[in-house]
Motif scaffolding. Structure first.
Motif, PDB file in Angstrom:
ATOM      1  N   ARG A 119     -22.649 -11.278  11.158  1.00  0.00           N
ATOM      2  CA  ARG A 119     -23.204  -9.992  10.749  1.00  0.00           C
ATOM      3  C   ARG A 119     -22.913  -8.882  11.742  1.00  0.00           C
ATOM      4  O   ARG A 119     -22.929  -9.092  12.939  1.00  0.00           O
ATOM      5  CB  ARG A 119     -24.716 -10.070  10.624  1.00  0.00           C
ATOM      6  N   ASP A 120     -22.733  -7.681  11.208  1.00  0.00           N
ATOM      7  CA  ASP A 120     -22.641  -6.468  12.015  1.00  0.00           C
ATOM      8  C   ASP A 120     -24.078  -6.057  12.333  1.00  0.00           C
ATOM      9  O   ASP A 120     -24.905  -5.919  11.437  1.00  0.00           O
ATOM     10  CB  ASP A 120     -21.964  -5.376  11.190  1.00  0.00           C
ATOM     11  N   PRO A 121     -24.429  -5.896  13.612  1.00  0.00           N
ATOM     12  CA  PRO A 121     -25.809  -5.552  13.934  1.00  0.00           C
ATOM     13  C   PRO A 121     -26.231  -4.201  13.373  1.00  0.00           C
ATOM     14  O   PRO A 121     -27.404  -3.962  13.155  1.00  0.00           O
ATOM     15  CB  PRO A 121     -25.835  -5.548  15.458  1.00  0.00           C
ATOM     16  N   GLY A 122     -25.286  -3.321  13.088  1.00  0.00           N
ATOM     17  CA  GLY A 122     -25.597  -2.032  12.479  1.00  0.00           C
ATOM     18  C   GLY A 122     -26.291  -1.062  13.417  1.00  0.00           C
ATOM     19  O   GLY A 122     -26.588  -1.367  14.557  1.00  0.00           O
ATOM     20  N   ARG A 123     -26.512   0.115  12.924  1.00  0.00           N
ATOM     21  CA  ARG A 123     -27.202   1.156  13.677  1.00  0.00           C
ATOM     22  C   ARG A 123     -28.575   1.371  13.073  1.00  0.00           C
ATOM     23  O   ARG A 123     -28.907   0.836  12.030  1.00  0.00           O
ATOM     24  CB  ARG A 123     -26.404   2.465  13.587  1.00  0.00           C
ATOM     25  N   ALA A 124     -29.359   2.185  13.738  1.00  0.00           N
ATOM     26  CA  ALA A 124     -30.714   2.488  13.251  1.00  0.00           C
ATOM     27  C   ALA A 124     -30.685   3.098  11.864  1.00  0.00           C
ATOM     28  O   ALA A 124     -31.598   2.910  11.069  1.00  0.00           O
ATOM     29  CB  ALA A 124     -31.422   3.413  14.237  1.00  0.00           C
ATOM     30  N   ASP A 125     -29.616   3.833  11.533  1.00  0.00           N
ATOM     31  CA  ASP A 125     -29.532   4.477  10.220  1.00  0.00           C
ATOM     32  C   ASP A 125     -29.039   3.528   9.124  1.00  0.00           C
ATOM     33  O   ASP A 125     -28.833   3.937   7.988  1.00  0.00           O
ATOM     34  CB  ASP A 125     -28.652   5.724  10.280  1.00  0.00           C
ATOM     35  N   GLY A 126     -28.831   2.262   9.490  1.00  0.00           N
ATOM     36  CA  GLY A 126     -28.416   1.275   8.494  1.00  0.00           C
ATOM     37  C   GLY A 126     -26.924   1.103   8.372  1.00  0.00           C
ATOM     38  O   GLY A 126     -26.454   0.182   7.728  1.00  0.00           O
ATOM     39  N   GLY A 127     -26.153   2.004   8.985  1.00  0.00           N
ATOM     40  CA  GLY A 127     -24.700   1.898   8.908  1.00  0.00           C
ATOM     41  C   GLY A 127     -24.156   0.953   9.961  1.00  0.00           C
ATOM     42  O   GLY A 127     -24.798   0.685  10.970  1.00  0.00           O
ATOM     43  N   GLY A 128     -22.977   0.441   9.715  1.00  0.00           N
ATOM     44  CA  GLY A 128     -22.334  -0.426  10.702  1.00  0.00           C
ATOM     45  C   GLY A 128     -21.868   0.392  11.893  1.00  0.00           C
ATOM     46  O   GLY A 128     -21.796   1.611  11.839  1.00  0.00           O
ATOM     47  N   ASP A 129     -21.553  -0.269  12.970  1.00  0.00           N
ATOM     48  CA  ASP A 129     -21.107   0.445  14.162  1.00  0.00           C
ATOM     49  C   ASP A 129     -19.595   0.431  14.306  1.00  0.00           C
ATOM     50  O   ASP A 129     -19.064   0.851  15.325  1.00  0.00           O
ATOM     51  CB  ASP A 129     -21.767  -0.114  15.419  1.00  0.00           C
ATOM     52  N   GLY A 130     -18.893  -0.055  13.293  1.00  0.00           N
ATOM     53  CA  GLY A 130     -17.446  -0.044  13.331  1.00  0.00           C
ATOM     54  C   GLY A 130     -16.836  -1.209  14.090  1.00  0.00           C
ATOM     55  O   GLY A 130     -15.630  -1.313  14.186  1.00  0.00           O
ATOM     56  N   LEU A 131     -17.650  -2.079  14.631  1.00  0.00           N
ATOM     57  CA  LEU A 131     -17.125  -3.190  15.411  1.00  0.00           C
ATOM     58  C   LEU A 131     -16.855  -4.422  14.561  1.00  0.00           C
ATOM     59  O   LEU A 131     -16.073  -5.281  14.926  1.00  0.00           O
ATOM     60  CB  LEU A 131     -18.110  -3.555  16.530  1.00  0.00           C
ATOM     61  N   HIS A 132     -17.482  -4.500  13.438  1.00  0.00           N
ATOM     62  CA  HIS A 132     -17.394  -5.676  12.583  1.00  0.00           C
ATOM     63  C   HIS A 132     -16.384  -5.418  11.478  1.00  0.00           C
ATOM     64  O   HIS A 132     -16.586  -4.569  10.632  1.00  0.00           O
ATOM     65  CB  HIS A 132     -18.784  -5.957  11.999  1.00  0.00           C
ATOM     66  N   ARG A 133     -15.296  -6.141  11.506  1.00  0.00           N
ATOM     67  CA  ARG A 133     -14.271  -6.026  10.471  1.00  0.00           C
ATOM     68  C   ARG A 133     -14.044  -7.422   9.909  1.00  0.00           C
ATOM     69  O   ARG A 133     -13.345  -8.232  10.523  1.00  0.00           O
ATOM     70  CB  ARG A 133     -12.990  -5.467  11.067  1.00  0.00           C
ATOM     71  N   PRO A 134     -14.650  -7.722   8.769  1.00  0.00           N
ATOM     72  CA  PRO A 134     -14.588  -9.089   8.231  1.00  0.00           C
ATOM     73  C   PRO A 134     -13.177  -9.656   8.134  1.00  0.00           C
ATOM     74  O   PRO A 134     -12.973 -10.849   8.356  1.00  0.00           O
ATOM     75  CB  PRO A 134     -15.218  -8.957   6.845  1.00  0.00           C
ATOM     76  N   GLU A 135     -12.208  -8.822   7.851  1.00  0.00           N
ATOM     77  CA  GLU A 135     -10.836  -9.304   7.704  1.00  0.00           C
ATOM     78  C   GLU A 135     -10.162  -9.634   9.035  1.00  0.00           C
ATOM     79  O   GLU A 135      -9.055 -10.147   9.058  1.00  0.00           O
ATOM     80  CB  GLU A 135      -9.998  -8.284   6.929  1.00  0.00           C
ATOM     81  N   ARG A 136     -10.861  -9.366  10.157  1.00  0.00           N
ATOM     82  CA  ARG A 136     -10.265  -9.598  11.476  1.00  0.00           C
ATOM     83  C   ARG A 136     -11.111 -10.511  12.366  1.00  0.00           C
ATOM     84  O   ARG A 136     -10.914 -10.552  13.567  1.00  0.00           O
ATOM     85  CB  ARG A 136     -10.058  -8.261  12.170  1.00  0.00           C
ATOM     86  N   ILE A 137     -12.019 -11.268  11.800  1.00  0.00           N
ATOM     87  CA  ILE A 137     -12.873 -12.147  12.600  1.00  0.00           C
ATOM     88  C   ILE A 137     -12.114 -13.428  12.940  1.00  0.00           C
ATOM     89  O   ILE A 137     -11.576 -14.099  12.068  1.00  0.00           O
ATOM     90  CB  ILE A 137     -14.175 -12.502  11.853  1.00  0.00           C
ATOM     91  N   GLY A 138     -12.086 -13.746  14.212  1.00  0.00           N
ATOM     92  CA  GLY A 138     -11.492 -14.988  14.681  1.00  0.00           C
ATOM     93  C   GLY A 138     -12.577 -15.877  15.254  1.00  0.00           C
ATOM     94  O   GLY A 138     -13.660 -15.414  15.598  1.00  0.00           O
ATOM     95  N   ILE A 139     -12.286 -17.166  15.380  1.00  0.00           N
ATOM     96  CA  ILE A 139     -13.243 -18.098  15.959  1.00  0.00           C
ATOM     97  C   ILE A 139     -12.501 -19.040  16.896  1.00  0.00           C
ATOM     98  O   ILE A 139     -11.361 -19.414  16.637  1.00  0.00           O
ATOM     99  CB  ILE A 139     -14.027 -18.873  14.873  1.00  0.00           C
ATOM    100  N   GLN A 140     -13.182 -19.377  17.993  1.00  0.00           N
ATOM    101  CA  GLN A 140     -12.587 -20.245  18.988  1.00  0.00           C
ATOM    102  C   GLN A 140     -13.652 -21.192  19.525  1.00  0.00           C
ATOM    103  O   GLN A 140     -14.827 -20.834  19.614  1.00  0.00           O
ATOM    104  CB  GLN A 140     -12.014 -19.407  20.129  1.00  0.00           C
ATOM    105  N   GLY A 141     -13.238 -22.395  19.901  1.00  0.00           N
ATOM    106  CA  GLY A 141     -14.135 -23.348  20.521  1.00  0.00           C
ATOM    107  C   GLY A 141     -13.351 -24.506  21.089  1.00  0.00           C
ATOM    108  O   GLY A 141     -12.201 -24.744  20.719  1.00  0.00           O
ATOM    109  N   HIS A 142     -13.965 -25.218  21.997  1.00  0.00           N
ATOM    110  CA  HIS A 142     -13.305 -26.338  22.659  1.00  0.00           C
ATOM    111  C   HIS A 142     -14.266 -27.524  22.665  1.00  0.00           C
ATOM    112  O   HIS A 142     -15.474 -27.343  22.804  1.00  0.00           O
ATOM    113  CB  HIS A 142     -12.939 -25.937  24.100  1.00  0.00           C
ATOM    114  N   SER A 143     -13.723 -28.721  22.529  1.00  0.00           N
ATOM    115  CA  SER A 143     -14.509 -29.940  22.557  1.00  0.00           C
ATOM    116  C   SER A 143     -15.483 -29.941  21.374  1.00  0.00           C
ATOM    117  O   SER A 143     -15.055 -29.927  20.227  1.00  0.00           O
ATOM    118  CB  SER A 143     -15.214 -30.092  23.906  1.00  0.00           C
TER     119      SER A 143
END
Length: 152
Positions: free
Chosen positions: A55-79
């Motif tokens: 989830r995008d944490p959003g701003r107080a006004d309910g809008g996103g902060d521009g940091l969350h782009r669903p089409e560009r989410i990557g995931i990483q982990g080890h072990s």
């Protein structure tokens, strides 16, 4: 970028020195403009833990902060984080890029494996600790089979 490995929020305000190694290089990612999410994964014995959304944490006004782009989410982990990722990517298409290091893909075949660096057998890990199956494969074969990343 989402980086998973059990519980990580205890390090929220910790400094991560630039490094090379087997896990994520936090400083390099954030210094290059990535937003890095390191969530806690909640588990119960006999379950794998599922990630349902980022989830995008959003701003107080309910809008996103521009940091969350669903089409560009990557995931990483080890072990264990690598295992979680190989499990997740068979059940969701929410990630644009995936990197899983040292991942177990079959807990039945890994059950009797020897950890050479420590000279111990990993059976207890599958029954009692990190893998959280709660029983040996002969008592809970379906739990072992269903935890394979390709099952579901």
């Amino acid at each position: 970028m989402v980086y998973i490995y059990e519980e990580l929020t205890q390090g929220l305000h910790s400094y991560s020195a630039p490094n090379v190694g087997t896990s994520i290089n936090v400083t390099r990612y954030v210094s290059n403009g990535y937003v890095l999410l390191r969530p806690d994964i909640v588990y119960a014995t006999g379950t794998r833990g599922e990630l349902r959304e980022v989830r995008d944490p959003g701003r107080a006004d309910g809008g996103g902060d521009g940091l969350h782009r669903p089409e560009r989410i990557g995931i990483q982990g080890h072990s264990w984080g690598g295992y979680q990722i190989t499990h997740l990517i068979t059940r969701t298409d929410m990630f644009a890029a995936v990197e899983a290091g040292a991942s177990v893909s079959n807990m039945i075949s890994a059950y009797g494996g020897i950890r050479w660096a420590r000279a111990w057998c990993g059976q207890f890990q599958y029954e009692k600790t990190q893998s959280r199956i709660g029983a040996p494969p002969w008592d809970a074969p379906l739990q072992f089979i269903e935890t394979r990343p390709s099952s579901g």
